[in-house]
Design an enzyme around this catalytic site. Structure first.
Site: not given
Ligand SMILES: Cc1ncc(C[n+]2csc(CCOP(=O)(O)OP(=O)(O)O)c2C)c(N)n1
Ligand SMILES: [Mg+2]
Lengths: 316, 283
Positions: A14, A62, A87, A171
């Site tokens: 990465r 995505e 994704f 990464r």
């Molecule tokens: C489809 C998908 N895209 C990206 C991710 C990577 N990812 C995991 S948690 C997260 C952020 C989530 O934010 P939120 O829904 O606000 O959760 P919280 O603040 O409660 O942790 C991301 C982008 C994923 N798990 N699934």
């Protein structure tokens, strides 16, 4: 030309991606980086700081990101987008197919942590099928670079290159294989090692174990050639044909399901040519992913140099 | 809510928080922020609201929990272990090769996990399907859908919400963990949600706001939501990412930190404090 390195270093992929893009963005304001809320995980957030006008974080969306990138490319911009491999390839497959490939737009997709590289993110995040999916879409180019040098060169090649380009790589760290400044050719496999008995064909995470296995086999009196098939589509059939002739065995190594990935692609060529040479495919045998450390998973799914050596010895 | 019950709930929260932090502390990393912001919710759900049988996790008459923000799995595992679904010993195996507790929930691996999640957005539709099945079967069971506020970026969430609203599917109680942060930063900076309350209302939901750091507020909201029979229903849970872990509350890296020595010291002290709270019966 490329040369193998003597050094035993490693590079974080990465970091290479971000540093290379940063340089390209300095030189070319049409280069745009896109993220889907994994900028902290990919390092792309740094590009947002250094090039705020050339960075777009679309949030956790995505499919939307793919469409947006396609739209950007219609105006001549060069989009590089990152998300985890599943994704991109699974979640946004229709968008990649239609608004990317079919519509003739340009997408440079960094699908990170393919296969076992998902490690502790587990089975939901593991793609053993991304090559299969992307390989079935016409005109899509697929790359599985093996080290930082190759990745840096590859990203540079994407400038001005039209179409859908899928770069699958971790990464995290990959061991150095090539000398700094090596130059490759898209769609041309690299013969890293000549050998009379066995042909090992690998890419990405499979390449280092293949090279190590060739060393071990040498000690056992088995002469193995090793080919780096970093371009998985379009596949370099010519090199395969010339390399396999006279060999007793062909072995493919891939961080992917053995169906429809690298091994599948090689099998197609060998069957069409009625080569008569046995083929063994080292890779994931129709199983789902799971959590674990990278080492645990490599052993579990049989992706180590030992697995390659065992496969060769059993099959000769 | 009477005082004893509240004490029990607070103690339940302390226990879930403690076990979750222990799991992550052992690994040296974890999706801390989003796990912490649902601790109080899980305590209220598993102590007071849900119908379930830990001896028979697939009991047909149970209420369902769909943790669509699957990265908060460890908090769910802590709650399940504390409520008898499996031995708390398992918690130490989080993410190990061969574990039954993977980072993201897997219905085929873990007793008490109702839905496999981890790809954000997907749990919302699964919950909608479960709710529709309950409607078709004329059951009075509920589906508790826990969704992240960043997760709401995914279009799929809104496809599911549209379905729930259209069918007035009150069998599904949508709970939005509004902790104001996603992975790369604040929602307002990454993808502005604007007024979620109005947004859900205009989508056709009966919206109930609650303080996600206060068990009594969560309890009241869930009671109220359970009584809604003429529309889809949503609880907008106002939380704070990493709540209950002061060291991480305002930190940029509170989504999934790797712990350095300073963090380890803070976590150890907090885990000890929580342990005393659990033993004293809550404060
Ligand atoms: C489809 C998908 N895209 C990206 C991710 C990577 N990812 C995991 S948690 C997260 C952020 C989530 O934010 P939120 O829904 O606000 O959760 P919280 O603040 O409660 O942790 C991301 C982008 C994923 N798990 N699934
Ligand atoms: Mg959030």
């Amino acid at each position: 030309m490329w040369k193998l390195t003597e050094q035993k270093g490693e590079q974080e992929m990465r970091k290479v991606f971000v540093q290379t893009l940063d340089k390209l963005m300095n030189e070319n304001e049409k280069v745009i980086a896109l993220e889907a809320d994994l900028g902290g995980a990919s390092g792309f957030s740094k590009l947002g700081k250094s090039h705020p006008k050339q960075f777009i974080n679309v949030g956790i969306a995505e499919a939307n990101m793919i469409g947006i990138a396609a739209g950007l490319s219609m105006r001549g911009l060069t989009p590089f987008l990152h998300t985890f491999a599943p994704f991109a390839v699974r979640r946004a497959c229709d968008q990649i197919f239609l608004e990317g490939a079919y519509a003739g737009n340009t997408l440079n997709i960094y699908g990170s942590d393919p296969g076992v590289c998902a490690a502790t993110n587990g089975g939901t995040h593991t793609t053993f099928e991304d090559l299969a999916v992307m390989r079935a879409i016409p005109e899509v180019e697929i790359y599985d670079p093996a080290d930082g040098v190759q990745l840096e060169w590859l990203i540079g090649e994407m400038i001005g290159r039209k179409g859908v380009h899928y770069i699958r790589t971790t990464r995290k760290q990959m061991p150095d294989i090539y000398q700094e400044g090596s130059v490759f050719e898209i769609g041309k496999a690299n013969v890293l090692r000549e050998g009379a008995d066995v042909l090992l064909i690998a890419a990405g995470l499979g390449l280092k174990p293949a090279l190590d296995a060739a060393e071990v086999l040498q000690e056992k009196g088995i002469d193995a050639a090793v080919v780096d098939m970093f371009t998985i589509a379009p596949l370099d059939a010519d090199t395969i044909r010339s390399q396999m002739s006279g060999k007793k065995l062909v072995v493919t190594v891939e961080n992917h399901n053995i169906t429809n990935g690298l091994g599948g692609a090689i099998a197609e060529i060998m069957a069409e040519d009625a080569s008569g040479i046995p083929l063994r495919r080292v890779g994931i045998k129709h199983e789902f992913g799971q959590v674990g450390s990278l080492d645990y998973l490599k052993k579990y799914y049989g992706l180590t140099d030992q697995n390659i050596v065992d496969t060769v010895i059993k099959s000769l | 809510m009477n005082e004893n019950k509240l004490k029990e709930l607070k103690r339940g929260s302390a226990a879930i928080r403690m076990e979750t932090l222990r799991m992550m502390r052992k690994k040296g990393y974890g999706h801390l922020g989003g796990a912490m912001s649902i601790v109080e919710l899980l305590s209220v759900l598993y102590n007071e609201v849900l119908r379930y049988d830990p001896q028979n996790p697939s009991w047909d008459g149970r209420d369902y929990v769909v943790l669509s923000k699957g990265h908060s799995g460890p908090a769910l595992y802590a709650a399940l272990a504390l409520h008898g679904f499996f031995d708390t010993e398992w918690l130490g195996t989080l993410n190990d090769g061969g574990t039954r507790l993977p980072s993201h929930p897997d219905r085929l691996k873990t007793p008490g996990v109702d839905a496999t999640t981890g790809s954000l957005g997907q749990g919302t539709s699964v919950a909608a399907g479960l709710g529709m099945a309950l409607r078709i079967e004329e059951k009075d069971q509920k589906v508790y859908l826990i969704v992240g506020d960043g997760e709401l970026n995914e279009g799929q969430c809104w496809e599911a919400f549209q379905f729930l609203a259209h069918h007035k599917l009150h069998e599904v109680i949508v709970i939005i963990d509004h902790n104001k942060r996603q992975l790369d930063g604040k929602l307002t900076e990454i993808m502005n949600p604007f007024d979620l309350n109005k947004k859900m209302e205009s989508f056709g939901f009966h919206v109930i706001s609650a303080d996600g750091q206060k068990e009594e507020s969560i309890y009241d909201a869930l009671q109220q939501a359970g009584g809604v029979k003429d529309s889809a229903v949503c609880i907008l849970l106002e939380t704070e990412k990493a709540q209950g872990v002061p060291y991480y509350v305002d930190r940029e890296d509170n989504h999934a930190p790797k712990f350095d020595e300073a963090a380890n010291r803070e976590l150890d002290a907090l885990i000890e404090e929580l342990r005393m709270q659990v033993e004293d019966g809550g404060k």
